[in-house]
Scaffold this active site. Structure first.
Site, PDB file in Angstrom:
ATOM      1  N   CYS A 102       0.865  -1.182   0.000  1.00  0.00           N
ATOM      2  CA  CYS A 102       0.000   0.000   0.000  1.00  0.00           C
ATOM      3  C   CYS A 102       0.897   1.225   0.000  1.00  0.00           C
ATOM      4  O   CYS A 102       1.847   1.289   0.782  1.00  0.00           O
ATOM      5  CB  CYS A 102      -0.884  -0.018   1.241  1.00  0.00           C
ATOM      6  SG  CYS A 102      -1.983   1.404   1.352  1.00  0.00           S
ATOM      7  N   HIS A 144      -9.052  -3.666  -2.234  1.00  0.00           N
ATOM      8  CA  HIS A 144      -8.088  -2.861  -1.474  1.00  0.00           C
ATOM      9  C   HIS A 144      -8.485  -1.371  -1.512  1.00  0.00           C
ATOM     10  O   HIS A 144      -8.493  -0.702  -0.475  1.00  0.00           O
ATOM     11  CB  HIS A 144      -6.682  -3.083  -2.069  1.00  0.00           C
ATOM     12  CG  HIS A 144      -5.590  -2.334  -1.393  1.00  0.00           C
ATOM     13  ND1 HIS A 144      -4.536  -2.957  -0.748  1.00  0.00           N
ATOM     14  CD2 HIS A 144      -5.354  -0.994  -1.270  1.00  0.00           C
ATOM     15  CE1 HIS A 144      -3.721  -2.031  -0.263  1.00  0.00           C
ATOM     16  NE2 HIS A 144      -4.194  -0.832  -0.568  1.00  0.00           N
ATOM     17  N   GLU A 145      -8.826  -0.875  -2.711  1.00  0.00           N
ATOM     18  CA  GLU A 145      -9.123   0.565  -2.847  1.00  0.00           C
ATOM     19  C   GLU A 145     -10.482   0.926  -2.243  1.00  0.00           C
ATOM     20  O   GLU A 145     -10.613   1.986  -1.619  1.00  0.00           O
ATOM     21  CB  GLU A 145      -9.052   1.011  -4.314  1.00  0.00           C
ATOM     22  CG  GLU A 145      -7.706   0.772  -5.015  1.00  0.00           C
ATOM     23  CD  GLU A 145      -6.492   1.253  -4.230  1.00  0.00           C
ATOM     24  OE1 GLU A 145      -6.606   2.216  -3.448  1.00  0.00           O
ATOM     25  OE2 GLU A 145      -5.416   0.649  -4.406  1.00  0.00           O
ATOM     26  N   HIS A 148     -10.162   1.437   1.328  1.00  0.00           N
ATOM     27  CA  HIS A 148      -9.652   2.768   1.693  1.00  0.00           C
ATOM     28  C   HIS A 148     -10.798   3.777   1.844  1.00  0.00           C
ATOM     29  O   HIS A 148     -10.725   4.684   2.674  1.00  0.00           O
ATOM     30  CB  HIS A 148      -8.687   3.295   0.628  1.00  0.00           C
ATOM     31  CG  HIS A 148      -7.264   2.842   0.797  1.00  0.00           C
ATOM     32  ND1 HIS A 148      -6.527   3.094   1.935  1.00  0.00           N
ATOM     33  CD2 HIS A 148      -6.430   2.176  -0.041  1.00  0.00           C
ATOM     34  CE1 HIS A 148      -5.296   2.598   1.785  1.00  0.00           C
ATOM     35  NE2 HIS A 148      -5.211   2.022   0.594  1.00  0.00           N
TER      36      HIS A 148
HETATM   37 NI    NI Z   1      -3.526   1.114  -0.233  1.00  0.00          NI
END
Ligand code: NI
Length: 183
Positions: A102, A144-145, A148
């Site tokens: 990341c 993953h995004e 966030h």
């Molecule tokens: Ni990340």
């Protein structure tokens, strides 16, 4: 477009929930995406979410280079894509383990379980509806995004911290493990 510095773990912005974008075609969102593209190009990586440049809006960008794609159906290389207000929905219970890094946690890698196949719905920067089935690396980077956007980091998804470390050490250990498997 201006490259912004990437927010690093410890900053509360990475633990905040980003707001829905009411007008995906607004000039401010166009500007935000341009800044994100410049920032990702400078930092290197395959995905970036708006909170990583300090903006709590539900916007992400991602791409999948040839070398990172898996052989899963519905995976494969894909060009840089921007999605606004993305929503993910798992298609079944299958999970896959894979290494992730990341840009907000530089220098480190961990092995993370993710859903293998997902349906993604979103709005494009042109204001059009977007829907796709994604698998493998495409599914991984999107999970993953989108995490966030909800203040979640890949560390929170990890189940085995013996599979975590600095990129260099992890690569060395993995290369050694593979060569042992071959001999
Ligand atoms: Ni990340």
């Amino acid at each position: 477009m201006t490259s912004k510095s990437i927010v690093r773990v410890g900053d509360p912005v990475l633990r905040s929930v980003a707001a829905l974008v009411p007008d995906p075609t607004a000039p401010a969102i166009r500007q935000l995406i341009d800044d994100m593209v410049a920032s990702l190009e400078e930092a290197g990586g395959i995905g970036l979410a708006a909170p990583q440049i300090g903006i709590l809006q539900r916007v992400l960008i991602f791409w999948v280079p040839d070398a990172r794609a898996t052989n899963e159906p519905d995976d494969g290389p894909c060009p840089l894509t921007a999605l606004i207000n993305p929503v993910l929905e798992p298609l079944d219970d299958r999970m896959a383990l894979g290494w992730e890094g990341c840009l907000s946690i530089p220098g480190l890698r961990g092995e993370v379980p993710r859903h293998l196949r997902m349906r993604v719905t979103a709005t494009t920067p042109e204001g059009e509806p977007f829907e796709a089935i994604v698998a493998g690396t495409r599914a991984r980077v999107l999970q993953h995004e989108v995490d966030h956007l909800d203040g979640i980091l890949y560390l929170d998804r990890m189940t085995d911290f013996t599979r975590f470390g600095f990129t260099e050490e992890v690569h060395e250990a993995e290369a050694e493990r593979r060569s042992r498997e071959l001999t």
